[in-house]
Design an enzyme around this catalytic site. Structure first.
Site: not given
Ligand code: PEP
Length: 256
Positions: A9, A11, A99, A101, A171, A177, A217
């Site tokens: 992703n 983003k 997601h 976000e 997630e 992040g 992460s």
């Molecule tokens: C994501 O935004 O789906 C995600 C897992 O981000 P990150 O790997 O940066 O934590």
């Protein structure tokens, strides 16, 4: 056997030339990499780059392109929105829905996400449906209840044949992040909980064939341990998908 999937992703990152460079680096690395042929790889850039990324990915086994979001309506007067049909017409195959976000910054509700799931499936695209609890909910030991509600509100209206087309991504919001990865025990525990929930609703065959990705992460250093968990079928990768070397290392992190 259920699919092993690594989805990147991107983003709202990368200018156009940088996105082209990244897809080129990834495709060069994957071209002769027969050991990852069976793993589904999904590149998920911003909308404007979808067509370019889809074209550059062409010809690499099991390499697909996806979108980070889509509208919950098919078409019409929805200024600024992008429909599932448009995504498909640009070569997209997967769509991230829900997601965290989108849930938090754009206030997307379980009901809206349910509509998006229907729209995406209606275009024969694959939803990557995200679920996960906040730090507060985990602290209050309500993480299982949160995830159960997200799944049942937005997905459990589906008939089994449609549910089978969905990919889930667990997630935990506190891990996205932040550099705070869930431990492999925490990930496995939640993935097993989700699979058991799905089994209760749709039966063993559907639950066994469901791919559940971990996101939060996940990187080139911790992917091996996470992917070794029996109910973790791959990852939805944010930050670490922006570097070809790290993304390809993650693809290589499944147990052989
Ligand atoms: C994501 O935004 O789906 C995600 C897992 O981000 P990150 O790997 O940066 O934590």
């Amino acid at each position: 056997m259920r699919k092993k999937i690594v989805a990147g992703n991107w983003k709202m990152n990368k200018l156009y030339s940088e996105a082209v460079e990244l897809v080129d680096e990834i495709t060069i690395a994957l071209k002769d990499d027969t050991k990852s042929d069976e793993i589904v790889k999904v590149l998920i850039p911003s909308f404007p780059y979808l067509r370019k990324v889809a074209r550059h990915s062409h010809g690499i086994p099991n390499l697909f392109t996806g979108a980070q979001n889509c509208a919950y309506e098919e078409a019409g007067a929805y200024t600024g929105e992008v429909s599932a049909g448009m995504i498909k017409s640009l070569g997209g195959t997967y769509v991230i829905i829900g997601h965290s976000e989108r849930r938090s910054y754009f206030h997307e509700t379980n009901e809206e996400l349910k509509r998006k799931v229907n729209i995406v499936l209606g275009q024969s695209l694959t939803p990557i449906f995200c679920i996960g609890e906040s730090h507060e909910k985990r602290h209050a030991k309500e993480h299982f209840a949160v995830v159960e509600k997200q799944i049942s509100d937005s997905l459990f209206h589906l008939i089994a044949a449609d549910f089978k087309k969905v990919v889930l991504a667990y997630e935990p919001v506190w891990a996205i992040g932040t550099g705070l990865t869930a431990t492999s025990q925490q990930a496995q525990e939640m993935h097993l909980f989700i699979r058991t929930l799905v089994e209760k609703k749709y039966g063993k065959e559907v639950a066994t064939s469901l791919s559940i990705l971990y996101g939060g992460s996940c990187n080139s250093k911790n992917a091996t341990e996470l992917f070794a968990c029996p109910d973790v079928d791959g990852g939805l990768i944010g930050g670490a998908s922006l570097t070809a070397k790290d993304f390809v290392t993650i693809i290589h992190s499944f147990p052989s």
